[in-house]
Design a protein around this motif. Structure first.
Motif, PDB file in Angstrom:
ATOM      1  N   SER A   1       0.810  -1.223   0.000  1.00 57.30           N
ATOM      2  CA  SER A   1       0.000   0.000   0.000  1.00 57.30           C
ATOM      3  C   SER A   1       0.840   1.267   0.000  1.00 57.30           C
ATOM      4  CB  SER A   1      -0.936   0.008   1.207  1.00 57.30           C
ATOM      5  OG  SER A   1      -0.185  -0.026   2.418  1.00 57.30           O
ATOM      6  N   ASP A   2       2.164   1.114  -0.028  1.00 55.52           N
ATOM      7  CA  ASP A   2       3.076   2.258  -0.015  1.00 55.52           C
ATOM      8  C   ASP A   2       3.471   2.595  -1.454  1.00 55.52           C
ATOM      9  OD1 ASP A   2       5.266   4.036   0.248  1.00 55.52           O
ATOM     10  OD2 ASP A   2       5.824   3.154   2.171  1.00 55.52           O
ATOM     11  N   PRO A   3       3.196   3.808  -1.928  1.00 56.85           N
ATOM     12  CA  PRO A   3       3.555   4.154  -3.314  1.00 56.85           C
ATOM     13  C   PRO A   3       5.052   4.131  -3.572  1.00 56.85           C
ATOM     14  CG  PRO A   3       2.848   6.108  -2.098  1.00 56.85           C
ATOM     15  CD  PRO A   3       2.529   4.921  -1.242  1.00 56.85           C
TER      16      PRO A   3
ATOM     17  N   PRO B   1       6.216   0.280  -5.371  1.00 55.47           N
ATOM     18  CA  PRO B   1       5.230  -0.208  -6.344  1.00 55.47           C
ATOM     19  C   PRO B   1       5.678  -1.510  -6.994  1.00 55.47           C
ATOM     20  CG  PRO B   1       6.537   1.536  -7.321  1.00 55.47           C
ATOM     21  CD  PRO B   1       6.984   1.419  -5.882  1.00 55.47           C
TER      22      PRO B   1
ATOM     23  N   THR C   1       2.481   6.761  -7.125  1.00 54.76           N
ATOM     24  CA  THR C   1       1.177   6.120  -6.971  1.00 54.76           C
ATOM     25  C   THR C   1       1.388   4.670  -6.578  1.00 54.76           C
ATOM     26  OG1 THR C   1       0.974   5.307  -9.249  1.00 54.76           O
ATOM     27  CG2 THR C   1       0.242   7.578  -8.819  1.00 54.76           C
ATOM     28  N   VAL C   2       0.417   4.094  -5.924  1.00 58.11           N
ATOM     29  CA  VAL C   2       0.515   2.693  -5.518  1.00 58.11           C
ATOM     30  C   VAL C   2       0.599   1.791  -6.740  1.00 58.11           C
ATOM     31  CG1 VAL C   2      -0.668   0.812  -4.321  1.00 58.11           C
ATOM     32  CG2 VAL C   2      -0.657   3.112  -3.332  1.00 58.11           C
TER      33      VAL C   2
END
Length: 440
Positions: free
Chosen positions: A285-287, A290, A314-315
């Protein structure tokens, strides 16, 4: 600027003598075999003023070439990547089952980084001889020294010991001390360059910014080397002068395979490793971490993390690209160094929560060891796949008694394979051992 590959051929000065002898031998045999190579500097002209820029560009290209290889293989040696069992040696590297006669060690790590180190030092020496009195304020000299010093840091972080020019092997602590000496000289020369530029009317703002860039690269590098020696006082002195917005990058293209970024090549083109079986797999869930969605096929293959210019915050992430840059020093790193050196203070908590916000995580109210553990976790996310992890894990184990290296049974093994707990650094390759009389 992305140095062209021709610049590296010009600046590979250790090969000039052999090239000149080869051409002379050909001419002596038959006239029609004689040729003038437009891509090399003839030996008598090595110290010609006309070749100053070519000499200065050599360390830039060599370091960028070495850094991308070291980044990828150090990621596999630590816990950032898990090998897909493509080749035998890659599985061995993943398990930290290392041997001096492994082909990867010299081909992808030791030789490229030693070449970068040599070209930085040799370039600075030649530039000083050519430029004379003005060398003490010439940014090309400062830049060559800074790249040489970064090579010392990388070699110190990755190798168990490192001989310099067939010398007695140096410990990592000695390598970091040597790096600081070169960073200090680079800072002094770049500062003198900036002062001289500011006396000109009008002052060239781009040239001044270039001087600042080399100064800040050297400050971050010296702070990193100091922290790796557990000299937190000096680490703070260096890091506290770095602007928070500072970024220094290495640049890559796809003109030839030799100019490709290794991480792009192995992950985007080859799918040779993924996040599964690493602690980073749980950071979905951490961008900043990825990956390609899914658990089969290319699922779990990392996409561009924050140090890469292709990062889109972004994720879902964005792919690595042929033409991109990679952050190798920054104001963010300086802030992390300050926080680690300061310890579990309220300022460290504030910084940790700033970085948690960048990862879409809620704030925490930690103190003491749990706060420092969270700082280490955030650092791993912010510097994912940019060649900080091996140095970090070795430092944590040596000075804080925190062992974050993978351990225990090797995932997927049906023959009892394990991570080797005794290995935390790369051994010297066989060709160095056999060719260096100073190695015990």
């Amino acid at each position: 600027m992305i140095p062209k590959i021709q610049h590296f051929r010009h600046a590979s000065l250790q090969t000039v003598g052999a090239l000149a002898l080869t051409l002379l031998a050909a001419a002596a045999c038959t006239d029609f075999l004689a040729a003038k190579n437009p891509g090399a500097v003839e030996e008598p002209k090595v110290n010609d003023l006309a070749y100053v820029n070519l000499i200065a560009n050599g360390p830039v290209y060599a370091y960028q070439l070495a850094h991308t290889d070291v980044t990828y293989w150090n990621a596999q040696l630590t816990d950032e990547l898990f090998n897909r069992a493509v080749f035998v040696e890659e599985g061995q590297i993943d398990r930290r089952e290392l041997y001096s006669d492994m082909t990867y060690i010299n081909a992808f790590l030791y030789a490229p980084m030693q070449r970068a180190r040599f070209l930085g030092e040799d370039g600075a020496r030649r530039l000083k001889a050519i430029l004379g009195d003005t060398a003490s304020r010439d940014l090309r000299v400062a830049r060559s020294l800074a790249y040489a010093a970064m090579s010392y840091v990388d070699l110190g972080e990755m190798n168990c010991v490192t001989p310099i020019d067939v010398g007695v092997p140096k410990s990592s602590d000695e390598m970091f001390a040597d790096a600081i000496t070169r960073f200090d000289e680079a800072i002094a020369i770049a500062t003198a360059n900036k002062a001289f530029l500011q006396t000109q009317t009008p002052a060239n703002p781009n040239a001044v910014a270039a001087a600042d860039s080399v100064i800040n690269l050297s400050l971050v590098g010296a702070a990193r080397a100091s922290l790796n020696r557990n000299d937190k006082v000096k680490a703070v002195q260096y890091a506290s002068s770095v602007p928070a917005t500072f970024v220094f990058s290495a640049y890559y293209t796809d003109n030839t395979t030799g100019q490709r970024n290794r991480t792009y090549e192995r992950l985007t083109l080859g799918s040779n490793a993924y996040l599964f079986n690493t602690p980073f797999a749980a950071m979905a869930s951490d961008p900043r971490i990825p990956r390609i969605a899914g658990t089969t096929g290319r699922g779990g293959t990392p996409l561009s993390p924050p140090s890469y210019s292709t990062f889109n915050n972004t994720v879902a992430g964005a792919a690595f690209a042929p033409v991109m840059s990679v952050r190798i020093a920054s104001g963010l790193e300086a802030q992390y160094i300050l926080a680690e050196a300061d310890g579990p203070t309220p300022a460290t908590l504030t910084f940790v929560n700033q970085r948690r916000a960048a990862g879409l995580q809620p704030a925490v109210t930690l103190t003491g060891d749990p706060l420092m553990a969270e700082l280490r976790d955030q650092r791993s996310r912010d510097f994912y796949l940019d060649n900080h992890r091996l140095g970090d894990l070795r430092r944590y184990k040596q000075f804080y008694n925190v062992d974050l290296f993978p351990s225990g049974p090797y995932p997927g093994s049906t023959s009892g394979q394990i991570y080797d707990p005794t290995i935390t650094c790369w051994p010297l390759p066989t060709n160095e051992i056999n060719g260096n009389p100073n190695i015990p």
